[in-house]
Scaffold this active site. Structure first.
Site, PDB file in Angstrom:
ATOM      1  CD  GLU A  81      -6.841  14.337  30.362  1.00 53.57           C
ATOM      2  OE1 GLU A  81      -6.983  14.514  31.486  1.00 53.57           O
ATOM      3  OE2 GLU A  81      -6.845  15.178  29.336  1.00 53.57           O
ATOM      4  CB  SER A 108      -6.872  19.211  29.894  1.00 51.99           C
ATOM      5  OG  SER A 108      -7.109  18.116  30.503  1.00 51.99           O
ATOM      6  CG  HIS A 135     -10.299  12.453  30.291  1.00 52.66           C
ATOM      7  ND1 HIS A 135     -11.506  12.364  30.564  1.00 52.66           N
ATOM      8  CD2 HIS A 135      -9.934  13.652  30.275  1.00 52.66           C
ATOM      9  CE1 HIS A 135     -12.147  13.543  30.811  1.00 52.66           C
ATOM     10  NE2 HIS A 135     -10.937  14.432  30.733  1.00 52.66           N
ATOM     11  CG  ASP A 149      -3.624  16.782  31.839  1.00 50.77           C
ATOM     12  OD1 ASP A 149      -3.259  15.531  32.464  1.00 50.77           O
ATOM     13  OD2 ASP A 149      -4.859  16.746  31.200  1.00 50.77           O
ATOM     14  CG  HIS A 150      -4.955  17.022  35.453  1.00 49.35           C
ATOM     15  ND1 HIS A 150      -5.691  15.891  35.598  1.00 49.35           N
ATOM     16  CD2 HIS A 150      -5.819  17.775  34.217  1.00 49.35           C
ATOM     17  CE1 HIS A 150      -6.693  15.655  34.874  1.00 49.35           C
ATOM     18  NE2 HIS A 150      -6.584  16.683  33.631  1.00 49.35           N
TER      19      HIS A 150
END
Length: 640
Positions: free
Chosen positions: A280, A326, A441, A495-496
């Site tokens: 994440e 995500s 996150h 994911d990013h």
């Protein structure tokens, strides 16, 4: 009673009330810039004012839509428009929709830093699968109380200023004929003005303005986000989808420049275990091993374990994500399906047969599992995982110990990584396991027992990056003791990206920079590959590594043995498709090429379109070809 023949006072009051909306939209646009100025690259106050001026076009459309009933009621040719009861009706039809729309703008004071774009209706697709919406909202309220306070203060000021100008007494109609003629004239003028306002103009050849039109007024792609406003972006994307087939190239030209089917025959077929980490928000920026040649002054790494692991791995310090959310990461990494403007999984087309790592590995006898410590179904992973065909889904429910719940998103990474290790140790193999982490996150918390253990850094995510790095360390320490470890390929990506600390990663293209690391115990894959890489390359790379001997659908390329497909990256950044290959970066708006930039110009500062050469021409055709083929295959359901 005040006499009135021509309704002049009513028109002036209507204009004043609409002016208030424009005024407060300017205020919130300024707040948006203050909160995100480091990402928006505005050179001067005058440039900001120029962008704000152009933004009035998009403000007008949002305001007119939200005020449509209020405007209609204000100009109806009836006698009682200035009475107390009618004015109260006008107040509520004005205030309720306008304050709701206005308040939506405040989302992007914070959320923009996570998605680098104005919020659209797609955000509700992301929230649809969250079972803890109340908790998430409460946490955002606490962490960003100042944004909520600013919103409330602005709303109070707006209501106050609205009530400062009002009709204290009803107006007496002395002459009905002039009143009616004036009313009809006002009605016609306002209706025509309203239609022109929400369309852009009244020309038959002009389509209504959309988000992409903000790029007309800017030289830097990120400036379009200043020109836009959030309610406009939400309104313009309701019921809309970017998943429509393109016809920018004829079929022969498209087929010449895109290779959607791959087959590799270098490696002997084998069945090693595959463990894939989609981490994440783990931007490449945070990992020291991937920044050694970036020459960033004062650079600090927050991943000591991954840095050490990288010395024994094949690493790709020039890798990028194919999306910015995500769920984009899951489809890109596991199925090789990028997400551009909108998530593939939120389109009308994900429910089809999809060839992916799951389906191809299952055909070779693999047991397939997806691990995500959030409440089951969060982020839409369970639903998409079912479409892909995972045999097992392990979430917060299966973990079954809320003592390790972080209070917001899911189970802390360290214990959940250990849980995956324990589950894998019960499997006979070969197995394919995907873990999607949660701890790095927002709101960027770590377990209380680890407070002070990891560097705080310069942005809130840094300490959670350190915590997740520690979770990796503990996972590898314990997994090395298991018999399956030596026969396993480990892949780490993200994911990013997320919060940025260094100017190099503020640059528009680098906002999608993610890690790709491949590790095996025997270190047969080792070294640094500086060529372009992307998330959709992971799928064909795994199939190449295991000697998968059948043709398969993939826009990406094997990072190990593909000598035919040139390294490239394609994604959707700053409201346009962005394609990197060779010496250049190409920008495509869905209809035409809008720019070419030097491959090192990650901030897209110097458009070379007027100097177009043969290499640029070919890169532009490749960009259009892959985007066109992507939508053809998605819409026509040819993803298997």
């Amino acid at each position: 009673m005040i006499s009135n023949r021509f309704r002049l006072n009513e028109v002036l009051v209507l204009l004043y009330r609409l002016f208030l909306a424009f005024f407060f939209y300017f205020i919130v646009r300024t707040l948006f810039y203050i909160y995100n100025g480091d990402l928006l690259n505005v050179d001067s106050f005058w440039q900001y004012l120029t962008l704000a001026y152009h933004g009035m076009t998009f403000d007008r459309i949002a305001i007119f839509y939200l005020s449509s009933l209020f405007i209609l009621l204000s100009i109806l040719p009836i006698y009682k428009t200035t009475t107390k009861g009618y004015q109260k009706l006008l107040f509520w039809t004005y205030i309720i929709p306008n304050l709701i729309g206005f308040s939506i703008n405040f989302i992007d004071l914070i959320y923009y830093r996570f998605i680098y774009a104005r919020t659209t209706i797609a955000v509700f697709d992301s929230l649809e699968h969250e079972s803890n919406k109340g908790t998430l909202f409460f946490n955002f309220l606490i962490n960003y109380w100042h944004v909520f306070l600013l919103c409330i203060l602005c709303c109070i000021a707006w209501v106050y200023l609205y009530k400062r100008v009002k009709f204290t007494r009803p107006i007496r109609i002395e002459a009905k004929k002039p009143y009616w003629l004036t009313s009809i004239a006002i009605f016609v003028v306002v209706v025509v003005g309203f239609v022109a306002g929400v369309r852009g103009d009244l020309k038959k050849t002009t389509r209504p303005l959309n988000m992409i039109d903000a790029n007309r007024y800017v030289t830097k792609p990120e400036h379009a986000d200043i020109v836009l406003n959030t309610p406009f972006s939400v309104l313009r994307t309701i019921g809309k989808t970017s998943f429509k087939q393109l016809t920018v190239l004829d079929e022969a030209t498209k087929d010449k420049y895109v290779s959607p089917v791959k087959q590799y025959t270098v490696n002997t077929p084998s069945t090693p275990n595959i463990v894939l980490f989609i981490t994440e928000s783990y931007g490449r920026e945070y990992i020291g091993a991937l920044n050694e040649d970036m020459n960033i002054e004062g650079y600090q790494s927050y991943t000591p374990f991954i840095d050490s692991l990288a010395k024994h791995s094949r690493i790709y310090p020039n890798a990028f994500a194919n999306g910015y959310k995500s769920i984009h990461g899951m489809s890109s990494v596991v199925a090789g399906i990028p997400s551009f403007k909108d998530a593939f999984t939120s389109s009308p087309y994900p429910k089809q047969k999809i060839e992916s790592l799951v389906s191809t590995l299952k055909s070779k006898g693999y047991d397939t599992s997806f691990f995500h410590g959030a409440p089951n179904g969060s982020m839409g992973f369970l639903g998409f995982g079912n479409i892909l065909g995972y045999d097992h889904y392990y979430g917060k429910t299966e973990y079954n110990n809320d003592a390790d719940f972080d209070g917001t998103w899911g189970i802390w990474d360290e214990p959940f990584f250990q849980y995956m290790k324990e589950v894998l140790s019960t499997k006979e193999g070969p197995f394919f396991a995907t873990l999607f982490s949660v701890s790095s996150h927002e709101p960027f918390n770590i377990p209380a027992k680890y407070e002070g253990k990891f560097p705080v850094g310069t942005v809130p995510i840094h300490k959670t990056v350190g915590y997740t790095d520690y979770a990796f360390k503990r996972f590898f320490e314990e997994s090395r003791k298991e018999p399956w470890f030596d026969n396993t390929i480990f892949i780490i990506t993200a994911d990013h990206t997320n919060q940025v600390a260094y100017d190099e990663y503020v640059k528009l293209v680098n906002r999608t920079a993610v890690p790709i690391i491949i590790y095996t115990a025997d270190e047969r894959l080792k070294g640094v590959d500086k060529r372009l890489a992307q998330q959709i390359d992971i799928y064909p790379t795994v199939l190449d590594l295991i000697g998968y001997d059948k043709p398969f659908r993939s826009w990406g390329r094997s990072l190990i043995n593909d000598t035919i497909t040139k390294p490239f990256v394609v994604n959707y950044v700053g409201s346009e498709y962005t394609y990197q290959e060779g010496n250049y970066i190409c920008r495509f708006n869905g209809k035409e090429i809008t720019g070419y930039f030097d491959i090192n110009d990650k901030g897209l500062t110097n458009n070379l379109i007027n100097e177009k050469n043969a290499e640029m021409q070919e890169i532009g055709l490749k960009c259009m070809a892959i985007v066109q083929d992507y939508f053809d295959r998605v819409v026509e359901k040819k993803l298997e």
